[in-house]
Design a protein around this motif. Structure first.
Motif, PDB file in Angstrom:
ATOM      1  N   GLY A  51       0.713   4.894   9.087  1.00 39.89           N
ATOM      2  CA  GLY A  51       0.370   5.719   7.919  1.00 39.89           C
ATOM      3  C   GLY A  51      -0.648   5.075   7.020  1.00 39.89           C
ATOM      4  O   GLY A  51      -1.671   4.559   7.454  1.00 39.89           O
ATOM      5  N   LYS A  52      -0.291   5.107   5.739  1.00 36.95           N
ATOM      6  CA  LYS A  52      -1.273   4.605   4.759  1.00 36.95           C
ATOM      7  C   LYS A  52      -0.994   3.150   4.372  1.00 36.95           C
ATOM      8  O   LYS A  52      -1.441   2.690   3.345  1.00 36.95           O
ATOM      9  CB  LYS A  52      -1.237   5.509   3.537  1.00 36.95           C
ATOM     10  CG  LYS A  52       0.150   5.764   3.023  1.00 36.95           C
ATOM     11  CD  LYS A  52       0.108   6.710   1.818  1.00 36.95           C
ATOM     12  CE  LYS A  52       1.514   6.918   1.303  1.00 36.95           C
ATOM     13  NZ  LYS A  52       1.678   7.637   0.103  1.00 36.95           N
ATOM     14  N   TRP A  53      -0.199   2.463   5.150  1.00 37.37           N
ATOM     15  CA  TRP A  53       0.165   1.100   4.781  1.00 37.37           C
ATOM     16  C   TRP A  53      -1.012   0.135   4.957  1.00 37.37           C
ATOM     17  O   TRP A  53      -1.732   0.198   5.951  1.00 37.37           O
ATOM     18  CB  TRP A  53       1.333   0.590   5.637  1.00 37.37           C
ATOM     19  CG  TRP A  53       2.579   1.401   5.500  1.00 37.37           C
ATOM     20  CD1 TRP A  53       2.755   2.518   4.729  1.00 37.37           C
ATOM     21  CD2 TRP A  53       3.829   1.166   6.152  1.00 37.37           C
ATOM     22  NE1 TRP A  53       4.038   2.993   4.858  1.00 37.37           N
ATOM     23  CE2 TRP A  53       4.717   2.174   5.728  1.00 37.37           C
ATOM     24  CE3 TRP A  53       4.294   0.207   7.051  1.00 37.37           C
ATOM     25  CZ2 TRP A  53       6.029   2.259   6.173  1.00 37.37           C
ATOM     26  CZ3 TRP A  53       5.606   0.276   7.495  1.00 37.37           C
ATOM     27  CH2 TRP A  53       6.466   1.296   7.057  1.00 37.37           C
TER      28      TRP A  53
ATOM     29  N   ASN B  35      -5.389   2.184  10.851  1.00 42.92           N
ATOM     30  CA  ASN B  35      -4.370   3.211  10.570  1.00 42.92           C
ATOM     31  C   ASN B  35      -5.021   4.444   9.987  1.00 42.92           C
ATOM     32  O   ASN B  35      -6.215   4.525   9.883  1.00 42.92           O
ATOM     33  CB  ASN B  35      -3.246   2.695   9.686  1.00 42.92           C
ATOM     34  CG  ASN B  35      -3.719   2.080   8.383  1.00 42.92           C
ATOM     35  OD1 ASN B  35      -4.892   2.126   8.041  1.00 42.92           O
ATOM     36  ND2 ASN B  35      -2.829   1.463   7.672  1.00 42.92           N
TER      37      ASN B  35
ATOM     38  N   THR C 200       1.197   8.425  15.050  1.00 44.37           N
ATOM     39  CA  THR C 200       1.339   9.424  13.995  1.00 44.37           C
ATOM     40  C   THR C 200       2.754   9.988  13.997  1.00 44.37           C
ATOM     41  O   THR C 200       3.404  10.098  12.951  1.00 44.37           O
ATOM     42  CB  THR C 200       0.341  10.585  14.250  1.00 44.37           C
ATOM     43  OG1 THR C 200      -0.907   9.999  14.501  1.00 44.37           O
ATOM     44  CG2 THR C 200       0.275  11.535  13.088  1.00 44.37           C
TER      45      THR C 200
ATOM     46  N   GLY D 264       0.795  -1.221   0.000  1.00 47.32           N
ATOM     47  CA  GLY D 264       0.000   0.000   0.000  1.00 47.32           C
ATOM     48  C   GLY D 264       0.827   1.269   0.000  1.00 47.32           C
ATOM     49  O   GLY D 264       0.277   2.358   0.107  1.00 47.32           O
ATOM     50  N   ASP D 265       2.139   1.154  -0.107  1.00 48.19           N
ATOM     51  CA  ASP D 265       2.982   2.356  -0.140  1.00 48.19           C
ATOM     52  C   ASP D 265       4.296   2.023  -0.868  1.00 48.19           C
ATOM     53  O   ASP D 265       5.290   1.650  -0.257  1.00 48.19           O
ATOM     54  CB  ASP D 265       3.237   2.833   1.293  1.00 48.19           C
ATOM     55  CG  ASP D 265       3.965   4.175   1.339  1.00 48.19           C
ATOM     56  OD1 ASP D 265       4.507   4.598   0.301  1.00 48.19           O
ATOM     57  OD2 ASP D 265       3.976   4.797   2.416  1.00 48.19           O
TER      58      ASP D 265
ATOM     59  N   TYR E 285       5.445   7.569  12.844  1.00 46.84           N
ATOM     60  CA  TYR E 285       5.493   7.475  11.381  1.00 46.84           C
ATOM     61  C   TYR E 285       6.180   8.716  10.785  1.00 46.84           C
ATOM     62  O   TYR E 285       6.981   8.615   9.861  1.00 46.84           O
ATOM     63  CB  TYR E 285       4.061   7.321  10.848  1.00 46.84           C
ATOM     64  CG  TYR E 285       4.006   7.062   9.367  1.00 46.84           C
ATOM     65  CD1 TYR E 285       4.614   5.934   8.812  1.00 46.84           C
ATOM     66  CD2 TYR E 285       3.339   7.943   8.506  1.00 46.84           C
ATOM     67  CE1 TYR E 285       4.559   5.691   7.451  1.00 46.84           C
ATOM     68  CE2 TYR E 285       3.281   7.697   7.148  1.00 46.84           C
ATOM     69  CZ  TYR E 285       3.893   6.579   6.624  1.00 46.84           C
ATOM     70  OH  TYR E 285       3.849   6.343   5.276  1.00 46.84           O
TER      71      TYR E 285
ATOM     72  N   LYS F 268      -4.327  -4.994   9.089  1.00 51.98           N
ATOM     73  CA  LYS F 268      -5.487  -4.452   9.835  1.00 51.98           C
ATOM     74  C   LYS F 268      -6.130  -5.508  10.732  1.00 51.98           C
ATOM     75  O   LYS F 268      -6.712  -5.203  11.759  1.00 51.98           O
ATOM     76  CB  LYS F 268      -6.538  -3.944   8.851  1.00 51.98           C
ATOM     77  CG  LYS F 268      -6.109  -2.670   8.144  1.00 51.98           C
ATOM     78  CD  LYS F 268      -7.314  -2.002   7.502  1.00 51.98           C
ATOM     79  CE  LYS F 268      -6.966  -0.646   6.927  1.00 51.98           C
ATOM     80  NZ  LYS F 268      -6.173  -0.690   5.706  1.00 51.98           N
TER      81      LYS F 268
END
Ligand code: BGC
Length: 773
Positions: free
Chosen positions: A713-715, A773, A654, A313-314, A657, A735
């Motif tokens: 993050g956005k992982w 996340n 947050t 995802g990143d 990261y 998740k």
């Protein structure tokens, strides 16, 4: 900050040629195999901006120390990582024109570092002044299978002409270091010989007398077939080449295979060096490029099995972390206990020396988890072997009775750093060296290391600390005056909390180690005691007295440990309130202004809370973190990782990261505008630590791996490999929770989110635990 590297999960890609970025790319696309390495310079002539760099591990030059005002105790010399002979060179002339990307029109330029298989590829189309166009594709690598060797496949295809081409593969030893004092050259020629299709150049370093023999052999192929050619030998001082003239036809590919080796007198008899070089050249040229490359890919695949991190995802983060792992693995392979990990690895000459506390404090955790335990053991043995020099070094500074002060920077065990505030005062490095022994044993369970090597080092370090403190009649406590902590933006401070804390920890650990060795092997213990003339009762008692009566600065009102005495007298303006144009401070402010300010270069008190976290409750860590981080400018690349790990521990995902992002792509994006000097190799281990210890929450406690992960993050997910006492785990965090696959036959128990699980060999464990996340 630059963003020109194309995002790809396994490759580092540059498209289009921008000469202004060339030196940065030369660093990023560097190659190495633990034994030798090089910047990504071009094979053909390049008259534009470039920093030539070829390095042979362990070969250095002690350049004379240059200081304005000599201080007693300064080292005589500064060991420089030596720029060695250029073995990649292949000069190309089309009729009378030299192929030089600074002198022609370049299109379709592409540079790719294939991290999966460990090679560099570069392709481009060049239009010469005459209008002749040719296509070039060059592939090269430093072999990790034959670690004294490298190979190049250099292909050229005329696009619009038939012509004569002169190809001159060469070895050029007439090189210098960028930062050589007085532009001095460090190599003397010992011997050279040139044959048809091969050449050898044996050089010797001035002063240190290392011999390095570089050999090359090449073959040329046209239409897929090896061609016979006639060659003219070319020899100059410290230079050997073979000039070959061929005719080439439009659209016809000509390929040069160049095999090269570097053999050093560190590993071979000087007298036999040329002979041995010929043997290795024969061996690899017989193997051939294709097989060498295949073996390279297999060897890298094996490295990735043990050390990969997969981020879903990143793609940008994925590329960043793989780049860090790749660089670390090509810098140090752990096969030779005489070698170490310089802050720039094989990517540049800045910093000199090969060993800083970076190795113990930052690199050791990476190698412990991703490589055989012998790899880290060799890093520890490196210091063991330099113990005599560390004792000598301390003696020069007035210490006695076998006290050791390891150097801040070294190549051979001798100090080569010459700024008094660091050489004499940044003594906390001794603590990191002791801590690495503790860390190694905690991780591997190899307590025998204490008997074989560790104890002697620990006692010598404890002796140093016991002499470095003094009794303050005023305080009725021991104090430590005139030190520099990890925060180099303060010098000559009294009672730096971190240094005093790590000092007494070292004494405690040395006492514990003495008891362990005594209990496990009384005869060995007696032999060590005799060898180091350890006065058991007297010395142990003295250390214990210091441990019990050490002064540590604290501020009760704020509930924080004080970085040093008087820290609160400073004007405390938070970093966020500094004008943007003042940053980075080390480029914008005078040194004295920095020293008087409250600003912290890198983790200092927090470094201690990271190392010794189990001694402090979460609230203490939080108060110190909340106080010090806002005053920290993170102007060392070693800083953000410690903060990322602590922020993760404190549940501030947050910020954890955010800290990670500061170094994740430090070199790929030239974040600090200094990648052209080389990559920040040791801080790459810190980035790995941010992921595994920070996001993965991995710790070793009670002989067991523990995980307390979160998903940053956005992982979508991340997974990492860790080897632990004979088992190999793949830990995936998503998740849904945590999945741990035991990829080995060996059973083990793990702890996830504070619960204990037994995991059989080749089994998997799924711990459901919603992670948002
Ligand atoms: C850091 C040191 C580090 C050195 C080499 C300096 O900027 O402050 O902690 O050892 O760089 O990486």
């Amino acid at each position: 900050m630059k963003k020109y590297i194309k995002i790809d999960e396994w490759n580092i890609i540059e498209e289009g040629f921008d000469p202004h970025l060339n030196k940065i790319s030369e660093s990023i696309f560097s190659l190495g195999n633990g034994r030798m390495g090089q910047r990504a310079n071009f094979e053909e002539t390049y008259s534009g901006e470039t920093l030539p760099g070829n390095y042979v591990a362990g070969v250095y030059y002690p350049d004379k120390t240059r200081v304005g005002w000599w201080k007693n105790g300064y080292p005589e010399s500064f060991a420089k990582v030596l720029n060695a002979a250029n073995w990649i060179g292949i000069e190309i002339k089309i009729d009378y024109e030299t192929l030089d990307l600074d002198n022609c029109k370049v299109t379709d330029f592409k540079r790719v570092l294939n991290m999966k298989e460990g090679y560099l590829e570069r392709s481009f189309t060049a239009e010469l002044k005459s209008g002749k166009k040719l296509k070039v594709k060059a592939t090269r690598f430093c072999s990790i299978v034959d670690d004294e060797a490298g190979a190049i496949r250099y292909s050229l295809t005329p696009l619009n002409f038939d012509s004569a081409v002169t190809i001159t593969p060469f070895i050029d030893g007439d090189v210098k270091n960028q930062d050589a004092n007085y532009d001095e050259k460090f190599w003397d020629e010992v011997h050279k010989e040139t044959h048809h299709g091969s050449a050898y150049l044996n050089l010797r370093t001035k002063k240190t007398g290392f011999h390095v023999c570089t050999g090359m052999k090449f073959a040329i192929e046209q239409n897929g077939k090896i061609v016979e050619f006639s060659s003219v030998p070319v020899e100059r001082e410290k230079y050997v080449a073979n000039k070959v003239t061929l005719s080439v036809k439009e659209k016809q590919e000509t390929v040069i295979y160049k095999y090269a080796v570097n053999l050093s007198s560190e590993n071979h008899d000087k007298e036999l060096l040329v002979h041995e070089t010929k043997k290795v050249i024969e061996h690899i040229s017989q193997k051939g490029f294709a097989l060498m490359l295949k073996e390279q890919a297999q060897a890298w695949a094996a490295k990735w099995v043990e050390s990969d991190i997969v981020i879903e995802g990143d793609a940008s983060a994925q590329q960043g972390i793989r780049f860090n792992i790749f660089q670390l693995n090509q810098t140090y392979t752990g096969e030779d206990a005489r070698l170490n990990i310089g802050p720039k690895g094989f990517t540049g000459e800045k910093y000199g020396g090969s060993t800083y506390w970076d190795t113990e404090a930052y690199c050791v955790p990476f190698y412990l988890a991703t490589a055989d335990e012998q790899v880290t053991k060799n890093l520890l043995i490196y210091r063991y072997k330099q113990l005599d020099k560390a004792i000598e070094n301390a003696k020069k500074l007035g210490f006695k009775n076998g006290a050791a002060l390891y150097p801040m920077v070294t190549m051979n065990g001798e100090e080569c750093h010459n700024e008094w505030e660091i050489t004499f005062e940044e003594i906390h490095r001794n603590g990191a060296i002791a801590f690495a022994i503790y860390n190694y044993i905690r991780y591997t369970g190899d307590a025998q290391y204490l008997n074989d090597y560790g104890l002697e080092v620990l006692v010598a370090i404890a002796r140093f600390w016991s002499q470095r403190v003094n009794w303050s009649a005023d305080k009725s406590q021991y104090v430590m005056l005139g030190v520099t902590g990890p925060n180099e933006y303060e010098n000559n401070v009294n009672n730096n909390w971190y240094t005093s804390t790590i000092a007494t920890w070292c004494m405690e650990y040395a006492l514990e180690a003495l008891a362990t060795v005594k209990a496990s092997d009384a005869a060995k213990y007696a032999a060590i005691v005799k060898k180091i003339r350890f006065k058991e009762a007297e010395e142990s008692e003295q250390w214990q007295h210091i441990i019990d009566n050490m002064y540590y600065p604290v501020d009760e009102r704020l509930g924080v440990f004080l970085q040093q005495d008087g820290y609160l007298d400073k004007e405390l303006i938070l970093v966020k309130d500094l004008p943007a144009e003042d940053r980075p401070l080390n480029q914008k402010w005078s040194w004295d202004r920095i020293l008087r300010s409250c600003y912290i270069k890198q983790a200092d008190v927090l470094q201690g809370l990271y190392f010794l976290e189990d001694r402090y409750d979460l609230e203490t860590i939080r108060r110190n973190f909340d106080f010090y981080e806002p005053l920290t400018v993170h102007e060392s690349s070693l800083s953000p990782c410690v903060h990322a790990i602590l922020a993760a521990k404190l549940g501030d995902e947050t910020r954890a990261y955010e800290f990670y992002l500061r170094t994740a792509r430090l070199d790929l994006d030239d974040y600090n505008n200094d990648t052209e000097d080389g990559c920040h190799t040791t801080s790459m281990a810190g980035t790995w630590m941010s992921v595994v210890e920070g996001f993965g929450g991995m710790r070793v406690r009670d002989n067991q791996l523990q995980f307390h992960p979160f998903l940053p993050g956005k992982w979508a997910s991340f997974s990492f490999k860790v080897g632990f006492r004979g088992s190999l785990l793949n830990v995936k965090v998503s998740k849904e929770g945590v999945q741990i696959i035991n990829q080995s036959d060996k059973a083990l128990s793990v702890n996830v989110f504070d619960k204990h699980y037994d995991l059989a060999g080749n089994a998997q464990l799924i711990v459901e635990h919603a992670l948002a996340n």
